[in-house]
Scaffold this motif. Structure first.
Motif, PDB file in Angstrom:
ATOM      1  N   LYS A 165       1.662   3.107 -40.030  1.00 30.08           N
ATOM      2  CA  LYS A 165       2.475   2.668 -38.905  1.00 30.08           C
ATOM      3  C   LYS A 165       1.690   2.776 -37.595  1.00 30.08           C
ATOM      4  CE  LYS A 165       6.457   4.016 -36.116  1.00 30.08           C
ATOM      5  NZ  LYS A 165       7.663   4.848 -36.006  1.00 30.08           N
ATOM      6  N   TRP A 166       1.074   3.925 -37.363  1.00 31.15           N
ATOM      7  CA  TRP A 166       0.305   4.116 -36.129  1.00 31.15           C
ATOM      8  C   TRP A 166      -0.931   3.242 -36.105  1.00 31.15           C
ATOM      9  CZ3 TRP A 166       2.043   6.189 -31.847  1.00 31.15           C
ATOM     10  CH2 TRP A 166       3.137   7.062 -31.924  1.00 31.15           C
ATOM     11  N   ALA A 167      -1.546   3.052 -37.271  1.00 28.33           N
ATOM     12  CA  ALA A 167      -2.705   2.158 -37.336  1.00 28.33           C
ATOM     13  C   ALA A 167      -2.294   0.736 -36.993  1.00 28.33           C
ATOM     14  CB  ALA A 167      -3.330   2.208 -38.724  1.00 28.33           C
ATOM     15  N   GLY A 168      -1.122   0.321 -37.475  1.00 28.96           N
ATOM     16  CA  GLY A 168      -0.629  -1.019 -37.179  1.00 28.96           C
ATOM     17  C   GLY A 168      -0.347  -1.210 -35.705  1.00 28.96           C
ATOM     18  N   ALA A 169       0.286  -0.215 -35.075  1.00 30.07           N
ATOM     19  CA  ALA A 169       0.576  -0.304 -33.646  1.00 30.07           C
ATOM     20  C   ALA A 169      -0.723  -0.364 -32.846  1.00 30.07           C
ATOM     21  CB  ALA A 169       1.416   0.896 -33.215  1.00 30.07           C
ATOM     22  N   ALA A 170      -1.683   0.472 -33.228  1.00 27.85           N
ATOM     23  CA  ALA A 170      -2.971   0.483 -32.529  1.00 27.85           C
ATOM     24  C   ALA A 170      -3.690  -0.849 -32.700  1.00 27.85           C
ATOM     25  CB  ALA A 170      -3.846   1.625 -33.055  1.00 27.85           C
ATOM     26  N   TYR A 171      -3.585  -1.411 -33.902  1.00 28.85           N
ATOM     27  CA  TYR A 171      -4.231  -2.697 -34.153  1.00 28.85           C
ATOM     28  C   TYR A 171      -3.636  -3.797 -33.283  1.00 28.85           C
ATOM     29  CZ  TYR A 171      -5.167  -7.130 -36.432  1.00 28.85           C
ATOM     30  OH  TYR A 171      -5.503  -8.436 -36.679  1.00 28.85           O
TER      31      TYR A 171
ATOM     32  N   PRO B 225     -10.562 -10.754 -42.103  1.00 30.56           N
ATOM     33  CA  PRO B 225     -10.103  -9.363 -42.229  1.00 30.56           C
ATOM     34  C   PRO B 225      -8.864  -9.061 -41.390  1.00 30.56           C
ATOM     35  CG  PRO B 225     -12.053  -9.501 -40.846  1.00 30.56           C
ATOM     36  CD  PRO B 225     -11.879 -10.862 -41.456  1.00 30.56           C
ATOM     37  N   LYS B 226      -8.611  -9.852 -40.327  1.00 28.95           N
ATOM     38  CA  LYS B 226      -7.420  -9.623 -39.508  1.00 28.95           C
ATOM     39  C   LYS B 226      -6.151  -9.851 -40.325  1.00 28.95           C
ATOM     40  CE  LYS B 226      -9.516 -10.844 -35.059  1.00 28.95           C
ATOM     41  NZ  LYS B 226      -9.467 -11.768 -33.903  1.00 28.95           N
ATOM     42  N   ALA B 227      -6.175 -10.836 -41.223  1.00 29.24           N
ATOM     43  CA  ALA B 227      -5.004 -11.103 -42.050  1.00 29.24           C
ATOM     44  C   ALA B 227      -4.715  -9.924 -42.969  1.00 29.24           C
ATOM     45  CB  ALA B 227      -5.220 -12.377 -42.862  1.00 29.24           C
ATOM     46  N   ILE B 228      -5.763  -9.345 -43.546  1.00 34.46           N
ATOM     47  CA  ILE B 228      -5.579  -8.185 -44.417  1.00 34.46           C
ATOM     48  C   ILE B 228      -4.978  -7.024 -43.634  1.00 34.46           C
ATOM     49  CG2 ILE B 228      -6.784  -6.497 -45.858  1.00 34.46           C
ATOM     50  CD1 ILE B 228      -8.861  -8.688 -46.452  1.00 34.46           C
ATOM     51  N   LEU B 229      -5.456  -6.812 -42.413  1.00 38.60           N
ATOM     52  CA  LEU B 229      -4.914  -5.742 -41.576  1.00 38.60           C
ATOM     53  C   LEU B 229      -3.459  -5.982 -41.227  1.00 38.60           C
ATOM     54  CD1 LEU B 229      -7.882  -5.056 -39.136  1.00 38.60           C
ATOM     55  CD2 LEU B 229      -6.969  -3.493 -40.856  1.00 38.60           C
ATOM     56  N   ILE B 230      -3.096  -7.237 -40.988  1.00 40.23           N
ATOM     57  CA  ILE B 230      -1.700  -7.555 -40.670  1.00 40.23           C
ATOM     58  C   ILE B 230      -0.793  -7.164 -41.826  1.00 40.23           C
ATOM     59  CG2 ILE B 230      -0.066  -9.459 -40.334  1.00 40.23           C
ATOM     60  CD1 ILE B 230      -2.256 -10.863 -38.702  1.00 40.23           C
ATOM     61  N   PHE B 231      -1.180  -7.549 -43.045  1.00 44.41           N
ATOM     62  CA  PHE B 231      -0.327  -7.289 -44.191  1.00 44.41           C
ATOM     63  C   PHE B 231      -0.278  -5.806 -44.571  1.00 44.41           C
ATOM     64  CE2 PHE B 231      -1.832 -11.771 -45.366  1.00 44.41           C
ATOM     65  CZ  PHE B 231      -0.796 -12.351 -44.641  1.00 44.41           C
ATOM     66  N   THR B 232      -1.371  -5.076 -44.334  1.00 46.51           N
ATOM     67  CA  THR B 232      -1.402  -3.664 -44.724  1.00 46.51           C
ATOM     68  C   THR B 232      -0.933  -2.718 -43.624  1.00 46.51           C
ATOM     69  OG1 THR B 232      -3.734  -3.507 -44.076  1.00 46.51           O
ATOM     70  CG2 THR B 232      -3.268  -4.006 -46.375  1.00 46.51           C
ATOM     71  N   ALA B 233      -1.066  -3.119 -42.363  1.00 45.24           N
ATOM     72  CA  ALA B 233      -0.724  -2.213 -41.265  1.00 45.24           C
ATOM     73  C   ALA B 233       0.506  -2.644 -40.479  1.00 45.24           C
ATOM     74  CB  ALA B 233      -1.913  -2.073 -40.306  1.00 45.24           C
ATOM     75  N   PHE B 234       0.870  -3.910 -40.555  1.00 39.88           N
ATOM     76  CA  PHE B 234       1.996  -4.420 -39.766  1.00 39.88           C
ATOM     77  C   PHE B 234       3.278  -4.496 -40.590  1.00 39.88           C
ATOM     78  CE2 PHE B 234       4.250  -8.303 -38.106  1.00 39.88           C
ATOM     79  CZ  PHE B 234       4.730  -7.709 -36.955  1.00 39.88           C
ATOM     80  N   PHE B 235       3.213  -5.054 -41.786  1.00 38.62           N
ATOM     81  CA  PHE B 235       4.396  -5.203 -42.629  1.00 38.62           C
ATOM     82  C   PHE B 235       5.122  -3.885 -42.925  1.00 38.62           C
ATOM     83  CE2 PHE B 235       4.314  -9.513 -45.008  1.00 38.62           C
ATOM     84  CZ  PHE B 235       3.970 -10.182 -43.848  1.00 38.62           C
ATOM     85  N   PRO B 236       4.386  -2.789 -43.273  1.00 36.41           N
ATOM     86  CA  PRO B 236       5.078  -1.557 -43.669  1.00 36.41           C
ATOM     87  C   PRO B 236       6.039  -1.010 -42.632  1.00 36.41           C
ATOM     88  CG  PRO B 236       2.778  -1.456 -44.276  1.00 36.41           C
ATOM     89  CD  PRO B 236       2.930  -2.668 -43.423  1.00 36.41           C
ATOM     90  N   GLN B 237       5.851  -1.342 -41.368  1.00 40.56           N
ATOM     91  CA  GLN B 237       6.729  -0.824 -40.324  1.00 40.56           C
ATOM     92  C   GLN B 237       8.145  -1.393 -40.428  1.00 40.56           C
ATOM     93  OE1 GLN B 237       4.391  -1.123 -36.511  1.00 40.56           O
ATOM     94  NE2 GLN B 237       2.823  -1.739 -37.969  1.00 40.56           N
ATOM     95  N   PHE B 238       8.309  -2.459 -41.193  1.00 41.78           N
ATOM     96  CA  PHE B 238       9.612  -3.106 -41.318  1.00 41.78           C
ATOM     97  C   PHE B 238      10.170  -3.033 -42.736  1.00 41.78           C
ATOM     98  CE2 PHE B 238       7.250  -5.114 -37.906  1.00 41.78           C
ATOM     99  CZ  PHE B 238       8.177  -5.179 -36.874  1.00 41.78           C
TER     100      PHE B 238
END
Length: 208
Positions: free
Chosen positions: A76-82, A125-138
């Motif tokens: 979650k924090w990694a996603g927000a930072a990203y 690699p940005k797409a991979i980060l979106i799916f692994t760090a952004f999706f879990p928050q929801f």
């Protein structure tokens, strides 16, 4: 998964879809050179790539989230930072230049353009980060598979909407060729939205 969660997800996700990256530049230039219809068809290669990445991410991330509360918080924090980092990068980026693009992207068949969209997307690699760090928050951890599928479907629909915007601009690029400020504004708008949503997501509580 609640309606409120989905309503939070949509604008945050669309800011990411609209970010001016390699695939959106590709869709814009394809529309400029071969027309909006062929560019839209070619963009399905990107959708296929993202769908594959979503499935792979869902299968690999599910066990991690179920097993570790700490991992969920870290992601979650990694996603927000990203999101904040990407937003700052976009705010500081210069307007793209279209000159000389014929040398980079020679005219190709629709099938060839679709393959190009696929490989640009699958290697981003940005797409991979979106799916692994952004999706879990929801995600709804009580119904992980369904909620991931819903978020994935929404992402793909919003990606198609973003593609439509960029191909439309590309098909009318002659009007904007001398106005790079238009693209600079889009970068700043997307960057500002991503920073704002990154801050809100960092403060938001984990979906139940």
């Amino acid at each position: 998964m609640t309606l409120n969660t989905i309503l939070w997800f949509i604008p945050a996700c669309f800011a990411l879809n609209m970010a001016f990256g390699p695939n959106n530049l590709l869709a814009l230039t394809n529309a400029m050179r071969v027309g909006i219809g062929k560019a839209l068809i070619a963009s399905l290669g990107r959708i296929v790539a993202f769908a594959i990445m979503i499935v792979i991410t869902a299968l690999g991330l599910g066990a991690l989230l179920i097993a570790s509360e700490v991992a969920f918080s870290a992601i979650k924090w990694a996603g927000a930072a990203y999101l904040v980092w990407l937003g700052i990068k976009l705010l500081r980026s210069r307007a793209p230049t279209i000159g000389g693009i014929d040398e980079v992207l020679p005219v190709r068949s629709t099938q060839s353009l679709a393959r190009q969209e696929f490989w640009v997307a699958i290697g981003n690699p940005k797409a991979i980060l979106i799916f692994t760090a952004f999706f879990p928050q929801f995600l709804d951890r009580g119904d992980y598979a369904t909620s991931f599928a819903v978020l994935g479907a929404i992402f793909l629909v919003l990606e198609l909407a973003a593609i439509a915007v960029y191909t439309y601009i590309g098909s009318h690029l002659g009007r904007f060729a001398g106005r790079p400020s238009v693209f600079a504004w889009m970068n700043k708008a997307s960057g500002g939205l991503m920073i704002a949503f990154g801050a809100m997501l960092a403060l938001a509580r984990r979906p139940a």
